[in-house]
Design a protein around this motif. Structure first.
Motif, mmCIF file in Angstrom:
data_model
loop_
_atom_site.group_PDB
_atom_site.id
_atom_site.type_symbol
_atom_site.label_atom_id
_atom_site.label_comp_id
_atom_site.label_asym_id
_atom_site.label_seq_id
_atom_site.Cartn_x
_atom_site.Cartn_y
_atom_site.Cartn_z
ATOM 1 N N ASP A 134 0.283 17.742 -12.701
ATOM 2 C CA ASP A 134 -0.516 19.209 -13.508
ATOM 3 C C ASP A 134 -0.411 18.815 -14.881
ATOM 4 O O ASP A 134 0.679 19.004 -15.512
ATOM 5 N N PRO A 135 -1.582 18.668 -15.505
ATOM 6 C CA PRO A 135 -1.562 18.525 -17.028
ATOM 7 C C PRO A 135 -1.076 19.405 -17.784
ATOM 8 O O PRO A 135 -0.536 19.433 -19.062
ATOM 9 N N ASP A 136 -1.271 20.861 -17.345
ATOM 10 C CA ASP A 136 -0.823 22.086 -17.998
ATOM 11 C C ASP A 136 0.580 21.885 -18.291
ATOM 12 O O ASP A 136 1.121 22.815 -18.904
ATOM 13 N N THR A 137 1.533 21.101 -17.359
ATOM 14 C CA THR A 137 2.962 21.072 -17.456
ATOM 15 C C THR A 137 3.523 20.064 -18.639
ATOM 16 O O THR A 137 4.559 19.726 -18.792
ATOM 17 N N TRP A 138 2.517 19.620 -19.621
ATOM 18 C CA TRP A 138 2.901 18.412 -20.224
ATOM 19 C C TRP A 138 4.208 18.891 -21.236
ATOM 20 O O TRP A 138 5.058 18.080 -21.720
ATOM 21 N N CYS A 139 4.129 20.221 -21.333
ATOM 22 C CA CYS A 139 5.224 20.950 -22.602
ATOM 23 C C CYS A 139 6.552 20.913 -21.810
ATOM 24 O O CYS A 139 7.492 21.355 -22.664
ATOM 25 N N ASN A 140 6.674 20.537 -20.646
ATOM 26 C CA ASN A 140 7.839 20.334 -20.163
ATOM 27 C C ASN A 140 8.798 19.299 -20.508
ATOM 28 O O ASN A 140 10.076 19.335 -20.340
ATOM 29 N N CYS A 141 8.160 18.450 -21.213
ATOM 30 C CA CYS A 141 8.786 17.182 -21.691
ATOM 31 C C CYS A 141 9.926 17.479 -22.805
ATOM 32 O O CYS A 141 11.155 17.160 -22.869
ATOM 33 N N GLY A 142 9.668 18.632 -23.479
ATOM 34 C CA GLY A 142 10.652 19.129 -24.538
ATOM 35 C C GLY A 142 10.952 18.070 -25.428
ATOM 36 O O GLY A 142 12.017 17.964 -26.088
ATOM 37 N N GLY A 143 9.982 17.072 -25.873
ATOM 38 C CA GLY A 143 10.282 16.113 -26.944
ATOM 39 C C GLY A 143 10.745 14.906 -26.484
ATOM 40 O O GLY A 143 10.643 13.673 -27.085
ATOM 41 N N GLU A 144 11.013 14.777 -25.201
ATOM 42 C CA GLU A 144 11.546 13.243 -24.728
ATOM 43 C C GLU A 144 11.072 13.263 -23.151
ATOM 44 O O GLU A 144 11.721 13.824 -22.222
ATOM 45 N N CYS A 145 10.014 12.801 -22.777
ATOM 46 C CA CYS A 145 9.438 12.575 -21.525
ATOM 47 C C CYS A 145 10.241 11.561 -20.820
ATOM 48 O O CYS A 145 10.435 10.522 -21.264
ATOM 49 N N VAL A 146 10.502 11.883 -19.335
ATOM 50 C CA VAL A 146 11.074 11.092 -18.284
ATOM 51 C C VAL A 146 9.972 10.977 -17.517
ATOM 52 O O VAL A 146 8.951 11.965 -17.094
ATOM 53 N N PRO A 147 10.215 10.149 -16.622
ATOM 54 C CA PRO A 147 9.292 10.324 -14.987
ATOM 55 C C PRO A 147 9.654 11.592 -14.449
ATOM 56 O O PRO A 147 10.438 12.232 -14.554
ATOM 57 N N GLN A 148 8.334 11.767 -13.656
ATOM 58 C CA GLN A 148 8.200 12.878 -13.165
ATOM 59 C C GLN A 148 9.369 13.343 -11.940
ATOM 60 O O GLN A 148 10.052 12.572 -11.402
ATOM 61 N N GLY A 149 9.777 14.819 -11.994
ATOM 62 C CA GLY A 149 10.665 15.159 -11.237
ATOM 63 C C GLY A 149 11.938 15.718 -11.775
ATOM 64 O O GLY A 149 12.911 15.854 -11.326
ATOM 65 N N VAL A 150 11.869 15.682 -13.270
ATOM 66 C CA VAL A 150 13.196 16.050 -14.283
ATOM 67 C C VAL A 150 12.471 16.927 -15.167
ATOM 68 O O VAL A 150 11.757 16.474 -15.939
ATOM 69 N N LEU A 151 13.510 18.147 -15.650
ATOM 70 C CA LEU A 151 12.914 18.820 -16.499
ATOM 71 C C LEU A 151 13.850 18.801 -17.686
ATOM 72 O O LEU A 151 15.119 18.898 -17.453
ATOM 73 N N ASN A 152 13.565 18.423 -18.843
ATOM 74 C CA ASN A 152 14.469 18.329 -19.951
ATOM 75 C C ASN A 152 14.643 19.732 -20.763
ATOM 76 O O ASN A 152 13.908 20.429 -20.969
ATOM 77 N N ILE A 153 16.003 20.025 -20.462
ATOM 78 C CA ILE A 153 16.562 21.460 -21.316
ATOM 79 C C ILE A 153 17.344 21.063 -22.432
ATOM 80 O O ILE A 153 18.239 21.939 -22.832
ATOM 81 N N SER A 154 17.285 20.059 -22.984
ATOM 82 C CA SER A 154 18.117 19.822 -24.184
ATOM 83 C C SER A 154 18.053 20.780 -25.373
ATOM 84 O O SER A 154 18.779 21.142 -25.814
ATOM 85 N N ALA A 155 16.756 21.141 -25.551
ATOM 86 C CA ALA A 155 16.584 22.209 -26.378
ATOM 87 C C ALA A 155 17.053 23.416 -26.194
ATOM 88 O O ALA A 155 17.461 24.295 -27.104
ATOM 89 N N CYS A 156 17.514 23.798 -24.799
ATOM 90 C CA CYS A 156 18.266 24.938 -24.491
ATOM 91 C C CYS A 156 19.574 24.841 -24.669
ATOM 92 O O CYS A 156 20.434 25.972 -24.375
ATOM 93 N N ARG A 157 20.065 23.549 -24.289
ATOM 94 C CA ARG A 157 21.621 23.323 -24.338
ATOM 95 C C ARG A 157 22.195 22.699 -25.564
ATOM 96 O O ARG A 157 22.701 21.740 -25.476
ATOM 97 N N TYR A 158 21.752 23.500 -26.743
ATOM 98 C CA TYR A 158 22.446 22.617 -27.887
ATOM 99 C C TYR A 158 22.036 21.442 -28.307
ATOM 100 O O TYR A 158 22.692 20.917 -29.032
#
Length: 458
Positions: A259-283
């Protein structure tokens, strides 16, 4: 009503082979380590704008009888403190990076660490890097200020870690009941860009009534600093109560691939589909969330690791709601915490390590309606039908009462009218007879012959 939390750790059995060519970590799942969790709202404030502001306090109690292991079991996994320090410094100056590299060597840090479940969970363990970070925060520029590390350090019996929630009461519109309006006094999350940072949905304990199959559920997670979506899956029945099952959407772990609308889930570091980057939320730590055992994720993650066995029945998360009231019947939240191991040119400890998204642990947080509450909910759902039958009964009863009150009077009136009619008929008949007799008596008198007066005249 207590929740059940089950934690599974991945024990790394071949860390000494890390630098071998074609290395694949061998992971063995340990657990479950079961806890009873009690959730309580604290600092509750009822606001004039028809919202409620509160914090959430959690208490965990270990359930050793229903666990597969003890809190003193040893687990070998990636060193989260050293890895986080290296990850956070990757965009810092060369001086900071080389200083960190020297510090890691001097303090005897390794890529992996072995600790007990107890230490990894709540108790925590000390680390020289944390001591430096707390004493010289202006140098390390770290937002992590704890003196020990544990995944849930100081969170047991505390309401300070999930933030402040502001929720709609639904007083003006029941379709907004339980909807989150703000988190930490903001209407969006700072950890994600664009629509990925929007505050949407419930906090998970109450949903608006009148749920529809074609309308996804939205629920906010403070641990991910974002809202997550559930899509309708199927109908089911829980303790005799019909419900709608909503499964965790693939959009939660999408980064624009599906879904193109979920591009912002990358959080600065995109990895293959199926994983959410929460580094910005975890210090800033290299934290990535997936479904357990990389369920529904790109196969590349499982191919680099031994020990992954995704199973939809065991690893998918879902919410089952009674659609009329929006009351949860059966809920299971299931997520896996992963750390990104990757090589670094500036930090010698990580110079030649492979790039692997490393599973650390996965957990399930679940709750199911009790038979007692199910009975009360059935009664609540039956109230409209009971009210309808009661209303019809009242109408029929009213008609009966009305009949009892009016029919005797109507019968008496009818009898009185019949009696009067009979009397009038008899009187009329008598008047007619008298009139008839009067009319017939006159000729008889005239025919009796001439009187003496008539004879004299003659």
């Amino acid at each position: 009503m207590p929740l059940t939390v089950e934690l599974y750790f991945f024990n790394w059995t071949n860390p000494d082979e890390l630098m071998n060519e074609g290395f694949r970590p061998n992971l063995i799942e340990m657990g479950p380590y079961r806890f009873k969790e009690f959730l309580e709202k604290t600092n509750v404030t009822w606001n004039t704008n028809r919202t409620i502001t509160f914090r959430r306090l959690r208490r965990w109690y270990f359930d050793g009888e229903n666990s597969n292991g003890t809190l003193d079991d040893s687990v070998t996994t990636l060193n989260p403190v050293a890895l986080s320090a290296a990850y956070v410094s990757r965009f810092r100056s060369s001086f900071i990076q080389y200083t960190l590299s020297s510090t890691l060597l001097m303090t005897g840090q390794k890529v992996w660490v072995t600790r007990t479940v107890r230490e990894f969970m709540f108790d925590g363990y000390s680390d020289p890097l944390l001591t430096v970070a707390t004493k010289f925060p202006h140098v390390t520029q770290s937002r992590f200020t704890a003196d020990k590390f544990a995944w849930f350090y100081k969170r047991n019996d505390s309401s300070e870690h999930e933030g402040v929630f502001n929720v709609d009461t639904g007083e003006e519109d029941t379709s907004t009941i339980g909807v989150l309006r703000a988190w930490n006094f903001k209407n969006r999350s700072d950890s994600f860009e664009a629509n990925c940072g929007e505050i949407k949905g419930s906090v998970g304990d109450l949903f608006p009534p009148g749920q529809k199959k074609d309308k996804p559920l939205q629920m906010f997670s403070a641990d991910f600093c974002k809202s997550i979506q559930f899509d309708y899956s199927e109908e089911t029945e829980v303790l005799g109560i019909p419900g709608y099952v909503y499964a965790g959407s693939k959009s939660i772990m999408d980064n624009g691939t599906a879904d193109p609308d979920t591009w912002c889930n990358c959080g600065g570091e995109c990895v293959p589909q199926g994983v959410l980057n929460i580094s910005a939320c975890r210090y800033g730590a290299p934290g990535f969330v997936s479904y357990p055992h990389f369920l529904d994720a790109d196969p590349i993650f499982s191919q680099k690791i031994k020990g992954m066995s995704p199973n939809p029945e065991k690893h998918r998360m879902y919410v089952t709601l009674e659609p009329t009231t929006g009351i949860p019947l059966d809920v299971a939240g299931r997520f896996q915490i992963n750390l990104l191991l990757q090589p670094s040119r500036s930090i010698s400890l990580y110079n030649d390590v492979p790039t692997v998204l490393f599973p650390i642990m996965w957990f399930e947080e679940s709750v199911r309606i009790t038979p007692e509450l199910a009975g009360k909910l059935k009664l609540l759902l039956a109230l409209p039908a009971i009210g309808l039958f009661f209303s019809v009964g009242l109408i029929l009863l009213g008609l009966v009462v009305l009949a009892v009150a009016t029919v005797p009077r109507a019968l008496r009136n009818m009898q009185w009218r019949l009696l009067r009619h009979r009397k009038e008929k008899v009187a009329t008949r008598r008047r007619y007879q008298v009139s008839f007799l009067n009319e017939n008596s006159r000729p008889l008198v005239a025919a009796a012959g001439p009187t003496h007066e008539d004879a004299d005249v003659k």
